[in-house]
Design a protein around this motif. Structure first.
Motif, PDB file in Angstrom:
ATOM      1  N   SER A 155       6.750   7.852   5.781  1.00 52.91           N
ATOM      2  CA  SER A 155       5.391   7.333   5.639  1.00 52.91           C
ATOM      3  C   SER A 155       5.354   6.028   4.864  1.00 52.91           C
ATOM      4  CB  SER A 155       4.510   8.372   4.933  1.00 52.91           C
ATOM      5  OG  SER A 155       3.218   7.849   4.690  1.00 52.91           O
ATOM      6  N   THR A 156       6.023   6.007   3.708  1.00 54.18           N
ATOM      7  CA  THR A 156       5.964   4.810   2.871  1.00 54.18           C
ATOM      8  C   THR A 156       6.826   3.679   3.413  1.00 54.18           C
ATOM      9  OG1 THR A 156       7.698   5.792   1.475  1.00 54.18           O
ATOM     10  CG2 THR A 156       5.415   6.041   0.745  1.00 54.18           C
ATOM     11  N   GLY A 162       5.183   4.191   7.887  1.00 49.10           N
ATOM     12  CA  GLY A 162       3.839   4.594   8.285  1.00 49.10           C
ATOM     13  C   GLY A 162       3.825   5.615   9.405  1.00 49.10           C
ATOM     14  N   SER A 213       0.957   8.654  -1.625  1.00 46.49           N
ATOM     15  CA  SER A 213       0.394   7.413  -2.159  1.00 46.49           C
ATOM     16  C   SER A 213       0.639   7.288  -3.654  1.00 46.49           C
ATOM     17  CB  SER A 213      -1.116   7.363  -1.870  1.00 46.49           C
ATOM     18  OG  SER A 213      -1.360   7.430  -0.482  1.00 46.49           O
ATOM     19  N   THR A 261      -8.104   4.969  10.362  1.00 45.18           N
ATOM     20  CA  THR A 261      -7.440   5.922   9.480  1.00 45.18           C
ATOM     21  C   THR A 261      -8.408   6.995   9.000  1.00 45.18           C
ATOM     22  OG1 THR A 261      -5.922   4.185   8.746  1.00 45.18           O
ATOM     23  CG2 THR A 261      -6.054   6.158   7.379  1.00 45.18           C
ATOM     24  N   GLY A 297      -0.541   3.581   9.392  1.00 50.35           N
ATOM     25  CA  GLY A 297       0.379   2.709   8.666  1.00 50.35           C
ATOM     26  C   GLY A 297       1.069   1.717   9.578  1.00 50.35           C
ATOM     27  N   ASN A 332       4.398  -4.040   2.712  1.00 52.86           N
ATOM     28  CA  ASN A 332       4.505  -2.600   2.928  1.00 52.86           C
ATOM     29  C   ASN A 332       3.900  -1.850   1.738  1.00 52.86           C
ATOM     30  OD1 ASN A 332       5.655  -0.199   4.400  1.00 52.86           O
ATOM     31  ND2 ASN A 332       6.822  -0.018   2.506  1.00 52.86           N
ATOM     32  N   LYS A 389       0.214  -2.020   2.018  1.00 51.84           N
ATOM     33  CA  LYS A 389      -0.212  -1.053   3.041  1.00 51.84           C
ATOM     34  C   LYS A 389      -0.307   0.349   2.463  1.00 51.84           C
ATOM     35  CE  LYS A 389       2.810   1.023   5.201  1.00 51.84           C
ATOM     36  NZ  LYS A 389       3.556   2.301   5.012  1.00 51.84           N
ATOM     37  N   ASN A 390       0.704   0.756   1.694  1.00 51.75           N
ATOM     38  CA  ASN A 390       0.709   2.101   1.118  1.00 51.75           C
ATOM     39  C   ASN A 390      -0.480   2.328   0.204  1.00 51.75           C
ATOM     40  OD1 ASN A 390       3.096   2.913   2.390  1.00 51.75           O
ATOM     41  ND2 ASN A 390       4.390   2.101   0.751  1.00 51.75           N
TER      42      ASN A 390
END
Length: 252
Positions: A17-18, A21, A53, A148, A156, A175, A178-179
């Motif tokens: 995810s991190t 995404g 997050s 989202t 992401g 990035n 984004k997180n």
């Protein structure tokens, strides 16, 4: 044993995810295999992402430093978009929106895979183009926040795709932005979901522990890997997700 599976799944999904995404490629299918209904699995996954997050922001202080100006724009736009998306959840049937989601993800994957390098020019015409580009970027951030808040899958990737074409920052830097931005969007979605359905908190807690660890490790991995390699992996993963969603939605 169940808790162990959820924690390990959370760690892997948190990293993915991190860094890319694409947590939906890891955690959501596992939750379905463990017997959770689709809606409950989606709620559990979204709540778990909140822990990601926290870990990601804690681990990305180096990348976030010096970007307060852009974050002051990105965060409110993402938050407002996610609120609008959450309200749309009560207006537009999810099945209707789901039919176009695979196409969104497919386009995002292609944009991530296309080599692109931002550069700064001078001149009045370029300045006007820059203003238009900035406004379109703000609109896109708002729409991704809405996406989202409403649906969530691969949000992401959409944000990374946008930032790869509009940001002059390095991949680890945008990035990290984004997180943080999509973490806010997930907060809104989580609040809505808690009010709408029963939450399997025993799953959320175990998955969340893994997400927290994975979210902390993800940015550190990104920091040491070539940006182009990560973009290729993200693009391929997004294409795979788009294909699987397309087959699911259209029954192929």
């Amino acid at each position: 044993m169940l808790n162990f599976i959820l924690i390990v799944t959370g760690i892997l999904a948190g990293i993915v995810s991190t860094a890319a995404g694409l947590a939906s490629l890891v955690s959501y299918p596992v939750l379905l295999v463990l017997g959770l209904p689709p809606v409950t699995a989606n709620v559990t996954n979204t709540l778990g992402l909140l822990f990601t997050s926290v870990g990601a922001v804690a681990s990305s202080q180096k990348e976030l430093r010096g970007h307060m100006k852009s974050l002051k724009v990105m965060l409110p736009l993402t938050l407002l978009g996610s609120i609008a998306g959450a309200f749309l959840l009560f207006i537009i049937p999810e099945k209707t929106f789901a039919k176009i989601v695979p196409f969104f993800i497919f386009v995002a994957a292609i944009l991530v895979l296309i080599p692109h390098h931002n550069h700064i020019d001078a001149g009045e015409i370029v300045e006007k183009r820059s203003t238009i580009k900035k406004m379109l970027t703000w609109l896109a951030i708002f729409l991704i926040g809405g996406y989202t808040g409403y649906f969530g899958a691969a949000g992401g990737v959409l944000m990374l795709s946008l930032l790869s074409w509009t940001s002059n920052d390095s991949f680890p830097e945008y990035n990290a932005q984004k997180n943080l931005a999509l973490g806010l969007a997930n907060v809104v979605a989580a609040v809505i979901y808690i009010g709408k359905t029963t939450v399997p908190w025993c799953y959320v807690v175990a998955l969340g522990i893994g997400f927290l660890i994975g979210g902390f490790l993800g940015p550190r991995i990104v920091r040491h890997l070539p940006a182009q390699l990560l973009k290729v992996l993200i693009g391929i993963g997004a294409l795979f997700l788009a294909g699987s969603l397309f087959m699911k939605v259209y029954g192929l």
